[in-house]
Design a protein around this motif. Structure first.
Motif, mmCIF file in Angstrom:
data_model
loop_
_atom_site.group_PDB
_atom_site.id
_atom_site.type_symbol
_atom_site.label_atom_id
_atom_site.label_comp_id
_atom_site.label_asym_id
_atom_site.label_seq_id
_atom_site.Cartn_x
_atom_site.Cartn_y
_atom_site.Cartn_z
ATOM 1 N N VAL A 97 0.836 -1.206 0.000
ATOM 2 C CA VAL A 97 0.000 0.000 0.000
ATOM 3 C C VAL A 97 0.872 1.257 0.000
ATOM 4 O O VAL A 97 0.617 2.212 -0.749
ATOM 5 C CB VAL A 97 -0.957 -0.005 1.211
ATOM 6 N N PHE A 100 2.618 1.470 -3.382
ATOM 7 C CA PHE A 100 1.650 1.776 -4.438
ATOM 8 C C PHE A 100 1.269 3.248 -4.406
ATOM 9 O O PHE A 100 1.207 3.910 -5.451
ATOM 10 C CB PHE A 100 0.411 0.906 -4.279
ATOM 11 N N LEU A 242 -3.414 2.640 -13.040
ATOM 12 C CA LEU A 242 -3.986 2.407 -11.707
ATOM 13 C C LEU A 242 -4.537 0.991 -11.589
ATOM 14 O O LEU A 242 -4.282 0.289 -10.603
ATOM 15 C CB LEU A 242 -5.091 3.426 -11.437
ATOM 16 N N ILE A 246 -3.103 -1.878 -9.093
ATOM 17 C CA ILE A 246 -3.923 -2.505 -8.054
ATOM 18 C C ILE A 246 -3.884 -4.022 -8.184
ATOM 19 O O ILE A 246 -3.837 -4.747 -7.193
ATOM 20 C CB ILE A 246 -5.373 -1.979 -8.137
ATOM 21 N N MET A 249 -0.790 -5.315 -6.582
ATOM 22 C CA MET A 249 -0.477 -4.608 -5.345
ATOM 23 C C MET A 249 0.206 -5.515 -4.322
ATOM 24 O O MET A 249 1.207 -5.157 -3.711
ATOM 25 C CB MET A 249 -1.745 -4.011 -4.740
ATOM 26 N N GLY A 253 3.009 -3.997 -6.388
ATOM 27 C CA GLY A 253 2.360 -2.848 -7.013
ATOM 28 C C GLY A 253 3.127 -2.317 -8.203
ATOM 29 O O GLY A 253 3.760 -3.052 -8.954
ATOM 30 N N SER A 305 -5.040 -11.126 -6.242
ATOM 31 C CA SER A 305 -4.626 -10.181 -7.280
ATOM 32 C C SER A 305 -5.651 -10.135 -8.410
ATOM 33 O O SER A 305 -5.981 -9.058 -8.923
ATOM 34 C CB SER A 305 -3.254 -10.581 -7.833
ATOM 35 N N LEU A 308 -8.705 -8.201 -7.303
ATOM 36 C CA LEU A 308 -8.419 -6.766 -7.262
ATOM 37 C C LEU A 308 -8.451 -6.145 -8.652
ATOM 38 O O LEU A 308 -8.923 -5.015 -8.823
ATOM 39 C CB LEU A 308 -7.053 -6.519 -6.616
ATOM 40 N N ALA A 312 -11.072 -3.241 -9.505
ATOM 41 C CA ALA A 312 -10.624 -1.923 -9.966
ATOM 42 C C ALA A 312 -11.232 -1.590 -11.321
ATOM 43 O O ALA A 312 -11.625 -0.445 -11.571
ATOM 44 C CB ALA A 312 -9.099 -1.894 -10.045
#
Length: 327
Positions: A97, A100, A242, A246, A249, A253, A305, A308, A312
């Protein structure tokens, strides 16, 4: 009754086939390049996915995938009851986090600053100097960091801090868990910011200069041009980066893999902060020989992953009516 060939029954298909063959011969070099890439992807990305079955077996290398005993979700239950797994998961989340957030914002800021500069030697120098760290090997970076943050007399940072009275005695920074996380995040920002900024600089190069000139005539400031013209014009690029960031991440990331620093700079003293899911999987699989257990941890990481990425992408669709999403 004599049999008729399919080609004679379908002259249109035969013509299409010939056109395709002719096109293939004309583009033979590029077609073979694409074919080579497809074979590489099949051999090194798709075929190894068959190894997922290890996560549901008591895998024995002597018996192989077919004859190893099936145990279902046993390894996943054991994984969730392992305290070391939760420590590595916590460290992965904290590092990922932080990395990223910084490696996503810093390239955009650098690209905006460079875009506002007029072409000059200084602009070229800054751009070149900022993306050169990307090409430095992880091992070299780890060696540089070890030397720079060393607590001994051969270090660089500690003697300077002691000389200027900021420290009373040298601190071996890489042996302290809190310092380790800060150092690795900053190293990632240093390594990836310049190279990632190239993507945004390229996107800014496609902005119509007439729009910018018109805004100058209207009396807008530089900040207003950046906020109202430049950023909206490159928002598609930002959203794509982005979403991809994500998706990866938990493995590092937009910056490098968490494994690289954990493996090269991790030690018994900072293990409470340096042990991430990748090093945990390596330790369980190759060092302890718990292949099925490590496969379960790897499958869990890959599944998170994947979720995510789709999450996203779904959010991007909802925000801008399907115009910003990748798929």
């Amino acid at each position: 009754m004599s049999a008729t060939s399919p080609a004679k029954l379908n002259p249109a298909k035969r013509s299409t086939f010939r056109q395709g063959l002719l096109r293939f011969r004309k583009e033979a070099f590029f077609q073979y390049m694409a074919l080579t890439g497809g074979v590489f992807l099949l051999v090194f990305s798709y075929l190894p996915m068959f190894g997922i079955v290890m996560a549901f077996q008591d895998f024995d290398p002597a018996k192989g995938y077919i004859f190893s005993r099936f145990v279902g979700w046993y390894h996943f239950w054991m994984l969730f009851s392992d305290d070391a797994f939760w420590v590595s998961a916590r460290n992965s989340v904290i590092l990922s986090v932080a990395k990223f957030a910084l490696t996503f914002v810093s390239p955009i800021i650098l690209a905006l600053l460079l875009n506002e500069l007029r072409p000059s030697f200084f602009k070229k120098f800054v751009q070149t100097a900022s993306y050169l760290p990307y090409f430095i090997s992880w091992v070299v970076i780890a060696s540089m960091a070890t030397t720079f943050f060393s607590g001994g007399a051969d270090g660089i940072l500690n003697p300077l801090l002691v000389k200027f009275g900021m420290l009373k005695e040298a601190i071996p920074f890489l042996t302290y868990p809190g310092y380790y996380q800060v150092i690795t995040v900053l190293l990632d920002v240093w390594k990836f910011t310049g190279f990632s900024a190239i993507i945004y600089i390229a996107a800014m190069a496609g902005i119509d200069h007439e729009v910018i000139e018109a805004s100058i005539v209207d009396g807008t400031t530089r900040f207003q041009r950046v906020y109202k013209i430049t950023l909206p014009m490159i928002q598609n690029t930002i959203v794509v980066i982005l979403i991809l960031g994500i998706g990866s991440m938990f493995t590092g990331g937009l910056g490098g893999s968490n494994f690289n620093y954990g493996y090269l700079l991790g030690n018994t003293l900072n293990m409470s902060a340096s042990d991430v899911m990748d090093t945990y999987i390596l330790r369980m699989g190759l060092q302890l020989g718990r292949f099925s257990f490590a496969a379960a941890a790897g499958l869990l990481l890959s599944t998170i992953s994947l979720i995510l990425v789709f999450l996203a992408n779904w959010v991007a669709k909802k925000i801008d009516r399907d115009e910003q999403a990748i798929f």
